[in-house]
Design a protein around this motif. Sequence first.
Motif, PDB file in Angstrom:
ATOM      1  N   LEU A 119       0.861  -1.177   0.000  1.00  0.00           N
ATOM      2  CA  LEU A 119       0.000   0.000   0.000  1.00  0.00           C
ATOM      3  C   LEU A 119       0.897   1.227   0.000  1.00  0.00           C
ATOM      4  O   LEU A 119       1.736   1.396   0.893  1.00  0.00           O
ATOM      5  CB  LEU A 119      -0.909   0.012   1.231  1.00  0.00           C
ATOM      6  N   LYS A 120       0.716   2.080  -0.987  1.00  0.00           N
ATOM      7  CA  LYS A 120       1.506   3.300  -1.071  1.00  0.00           C
ATOM      8  C   LYS A 120       0.854   4.379  -0.219  1.00  0.00           C
ATOM      9  O   LYS A 120      -0.366   4.574  -0.285  1.00  0.00           O
ATOM     10  CB  LYS A 120       1.629   3.770  -2.514  1.00  0.00           C
ATOM     11  N   VAL A 121       1.658   5.074   0.587  1.00  0.00           N
ATOM     12  CA  VAL A 121       1.138   6.103   1.482  1.00  0.00           C
ATOM     13  C   VAL A 121       2.025   7.342   1.412  1.00  0.00           C
ATOM     14  O   VAL A 121       3.173   7.280   0.968  1.00  0.00           O
ATOM     15  CB  VAL A 121       1.055   5.593   2.940  1.00  0.00           C
ATOM     16  N   ARG A 122       1.481   8.460   1.881  1.00  0.00           N
ATOM     17  CA  ARG A 122       2.197   9.737   1.807  1.00  0.00           C
ATOM     18  C   ARG A 122       2.053  10.476   3.135  1.00  0.00           C
ATOM     19  O   ARG A 122       1.046  10.377   3.816  1.00  0.00           O
ATOM     20  CB  ARG A 122       1.617  10.593   0.682  1.00  0.00           C
ATOM     21  N   GLY A 123       3.127  11.230   3.487  1.00  0.00           N
ATOM     22  CA  GLY A 123       3.111  12.010   4.719  1.00  0.00           C
ATOM     23  C   GLY A 123       3.477  11.195   5.939  1.00  0.00           C
ATOM     24  O   GLY A 123       3.031  11.505   7.047  1.00  0.00           O
ATOM     25  N   VAL A 124       4.326  10.190   5.767  1.00  0.00           N
ATOM     26  CA  VAL A 124       4.641   9.282   6.873  1.00  0.00           C
ATOM     27  C   VAL A 124       5.647   9.902   7.838  1.00  0.00           C
ATOM     28  O   VAL A 124       6.422  10.792   7.481  1.00  0.00           O
ATOM     29  CB  VAL A 124       5.189   7.936   6.357  1.00  0.00           C
ATOM     30  N   ASP A 125       5.613   9.399   9.061  1.00  0.00           N
ATOM     31  CA  ASP A 125       6.599   9.763  10.083  1.00  0.00           C
ATOM     32  C   ASP A 125       7.190   8.477  10.655  1.00  0.00           C
ATOM     33  O   ASP A 125       7.402   8.364  11.853  1.00  0.00           O
ATOM     34  CB  ASP A 125       5.947  10.602  11.189  1.00  0.00           C
ATOM     35  N   LEU A 126       7.472   7.515   9.781  1.00  0.00           N
ATOM     36  CA  LEU A 126       7.831   6.168  10.198  1.00  0.00           C
ATOM     37  C   LEU A 126       9.213   5.770   9.696  1.00  0.00           C
ATOM     38  O   LEU A 126       9.558   5.990   8.532  1.00  0.00           O
ATOM     39  CB  LEU A 126       6.793   5.164   9.682  1.00  0.00           C
ATOM     40  N   LEU A 127       9.971   5.157  10.575  1.00  0.00           N
ATOM     41  CA  LEU A 127      11.307   4.668  10.250  1.00  0.00           C
ATOM     42  C   LEU A 127      11.228   3.490   9.285  1.00  0.00           C
ATOM     43  O   LEU A 127      10.326   2.653   9.379  1.00  0.00           O
ATOM     44  CB  LEU A 127      12.006   4.242  11.545  1.00  0.00           C
ATOM     45  N   ASP A 128      12.151   3.415   8.359  1.00  0.00           N
ATOM     46  CA  ASP A 128      12.217   2.293   7.436  1.00  0.00           C
ATOM     47  C   ASP A 128      12.303   0.987   8.227  1.00  0.00           C
ATOM     48  O   ASP A 128      13.098   0.854   9.156  1.00  0.00           O
ATOM     49  CB  ASP A 128      13.435   2.438   6.528  1.00  0.00           C
ATOM     50  N   GLY A 129      11.489   0.008   7.864  1.00  0.00           N
ATOM     51  CA  GLY A 129      11.478  -1.272   8.554  1.00  0.00           C
ATOM     52  C   GLY A 129      10.464  -1.384   9.677  1.00  0.00           C
ATOM     53  O   GLY A 129      10.360  -2.442  10.303  1.00  0.00           O
ATOM     54  N   THR A 130       9.707  -0.313   9.947  1.00  0.00           N
ATOM     55  CA  THR A 130       8.738  -0.334  11.037  1.00  0.00           C
ATOM     56  C   THR A 130       7.709  -1.443  10.843  1.00  0.00           C
ATOM     57  O   THR A 130       7.082  -1.531   9.784  1.00  0.00           O
ATOM     58  CB  THR A 130       8.010   1.021  11.130  1.00  0.00           C
ATOM     59  N   PRO A 131       7.495  -2.300  11.856  1.00  0.00           N
ATOM     60  CA  PRO A 131       6.455  -3.329  11.746  1.00  0.00           C
ATOM     61  C   PRO A 131       5.060  -2.706  11.856  1.00  0.00           C
ATOM     62  O   PRO A 131       4.811  -1.883  12.732  1.00  0.00           O
ATOM     63  CB  PRO A 131       6.728  -4.250  12.948  1.00  0.00           C
ATOM     64  N   VAL A 132       4.178  -3.104  10.967  1.00  0.00           N
ATOM     65  CA  VAL A 132       2.805  -2.609  10.946  1.00  0.00           C
ATOM     66  C   VAL A 132       1.878  -3.698  11.486  1.00  0.00           C
ATOM     67  O   VAL A 132       1.908  -4.842  11.031  1.00  0.00           O
ATOM     68  CB  VAL A 132       2.387  -2.205   9.524  1.00  0.00           C
ATOM     69  N   LEU A 133       1.041  -3.321  12.452  1.00  0.00           N
ATOM     70  CA  LEU A 133       0.102  -4.262  13.064  1.00  0.00           C
ATOM     71  C   LEU A 133      -1.256  -4.262  12.382  1.00  0.00           C
ATOM     72  O   LEU A 133      -1.930  -5.289  12.314  1.00  0.00           O
ATOM     73  CB  LEU A 133      -0.084  -3.946  14.549  1.00  0.00           C
ATOM     74  N   ASP A 134      -1.682  -3.096  11.885  1.00  0.00           N
ATOM     75  CA  ASP A 134      -3.015  -3.018  11.290  1.00  0.00           C
ATOM     76  C   ASP A 134      -3.132  -1.746  10.460  1.00  0.00           C
ATOM     77  O   ASP A 134      -2.371  -0.783  10.649  1.00  0.00           O
ATOM     78  CB  ASP A 134      -4.084  -3.020  12.382  1.00  0.00           C
ATOM     79  N   ILE A 135      -4.081  -1.755   9.551  1.00  0.00           N
ATOM     80  CA  ILE A 135      -4.428  -0.601   8.715  1.00  0.00           C
ATOM     81  C   ILE A 135      -5.931  -0.428   8.799  1.00  0.00           C
ATOM     82  O   ILE A 135      -6.685  -1.379   8.584  1.00  0.00           O
ATOM     83  CB  ILE A 135      -4.003  -0.822   7.248  1.00  0.00           C
ATOM     84  N   LYS A 136      -6.380   0.785   9.115  1.00  0.00           N
ATOM     85  CA  LYS A 136      -7.802   1.060   9.240  1.00  0.00           C
ATOM     86  C   LYS A 136      -8.134   2.349   8.486  1.00  0.00           C
ATOM     87  O   LYS A 136      -7.319   3.269   8.457  1.00  0.00           O
ATOM     88  CB  LYS A 136      -8.209   1.233  10.708  1.00  0.00           C
ATOM     89  N   PRO A 137      -9.316   2.440   7.882  1.00  0.00           N
ATOM     90  CA  PRO A 137      -9.668   3.680   7.168  1.00  0.00           C
ATOM     91  C   PRO A 137      -9.888   4.828   8.136  1.00  0.00           C
ATOM     92  O   PRO A 137     -10.405   4.654   9.241  1.00  0.00           O
ATOM     93  CB  PRO A 137     -10.966   3.310   6.450  1.00  0.00           C
ATOM     94  N   TYR A 138      -9.486   6.008   7.699  1.00  0.00           N
ATOM     95  CA  TYR A 138      -9.750   7.245   8.437  1.00  0.00           C
ATOM     96  C   TYR A 138     -11.153   7.718   8.056  1.00  0.00           C
ATOM     97  O   TYR A 138     -11.451   7.911   6.874  1.00  0.00           O
ATOM     98  CB  TYR A 138      -8.703   8.300   8.071  1.00  0.00           C
ATOM     99  N   VAL A 139     -12.004   7.909   9.058  1.00  0.00           N
ATOM    100  CA  VAL A 139     -13.396   8.297   8.837  1.00  0.00           C
ATOM    101  C   VAL A 139     -13.602   9.709   9.385  1.00  0.00           C
ATOM    102  O   VAL A 139     -13.653   9.903  10.607  1.00  0.00           O
ATOM    103  CB  VAL A 139     -14.360   7.305   9.521  1.00  0.00           C
ATOM    104  N   PRO A 140     -13.680  10.727   8.540  1.00  0.00           N
ATOM    105  CA  PRO A 140     -13.695  12.114   9.017  1.00  0.00           C
ATOM    106  C   PRO A 140     -14.799  12.435  10.020  1.00  0.00           C
ATOM    107  O   PRO A 140     -14.551  13.145  11.002  1.00  0.00           O
ATOM    108  CB  PRO A 140     -13.865  12.927   7.722  1.00  0.00           C
TER     109      PRO A 140
END
Length: 248
Positions: A119-140
């Motif tokens: 999944l391509k994302v933009r505006g990250v503040d994450l170190l390369d190699g960071t383990p991801v536990l979950d992805i959830k939609p942002y609901v305004p």
Amino acid sequence: MSFTFAPIGHVRSPYTDKFGIPRQPGLVTAAEAHIELLPKFAREEAFKGLEGFSHVWILFVFHEDCLTAGWSPTVRPPRLGGRESVGVFASRAPYRPNPIGISAVEQLGLIRDAHGLALKVRGVDLLDGTPVLDIKPYVPYADNIPGAHSGFAAEPESVAADVAFSVESLQGIADADPTGTRRLRELIEQVLTQDPRPGYMDRYPQRREFGLRLYDLNIRWRIDGNTMHVLTIEPLVDTSALGRIREA
């Protein structure tokens, strides 16, 4: 009671060192990254309907030394210059009882290539190699709360007035990013505009030059007043310790 979680994937981002990572997501829009899904979760149907959402929440693990450093009931956030203490649960500090973080980022869709599904994302503040536990939609309507208060982080942080590039550094950008795929100049400018130095650096006014790692590059820069001068951009001498960096 305890719980065990396994990552669904890992972040591949331009931030190959903690120094220089913006303190919140969305501040550096030129920072594009990929969340590479592990084979078990690399299924397009798991993302069906996500194309209708512009942003996602990423739940991740603060890794590296955060996993073994333990936690403290109080921390000194950079927003307060590293001088004042607040409770860890009143902060977003990485050294927590459970080193779990959240980031809201723009999602740019799925990519499948020789590396697998990401999944391509933009505006990250994450170190390369960071383990991801979950992805959830942002609901305004639910996630954006009108009238919410933000405590000691109520106002945007001050930023540097200007970023200047030397002739040598511009050549380094041309060599490292000839097609502009990495958006390298924009990325460097946005990172330095946020002033990545620790809050306590005003105690050491004599130090003017710094180094910054992005991708497999070392960016050397100097601060004069409110201007960040980019001096050189060179490949890192030894990149063996870096994870595989997937370009955006």
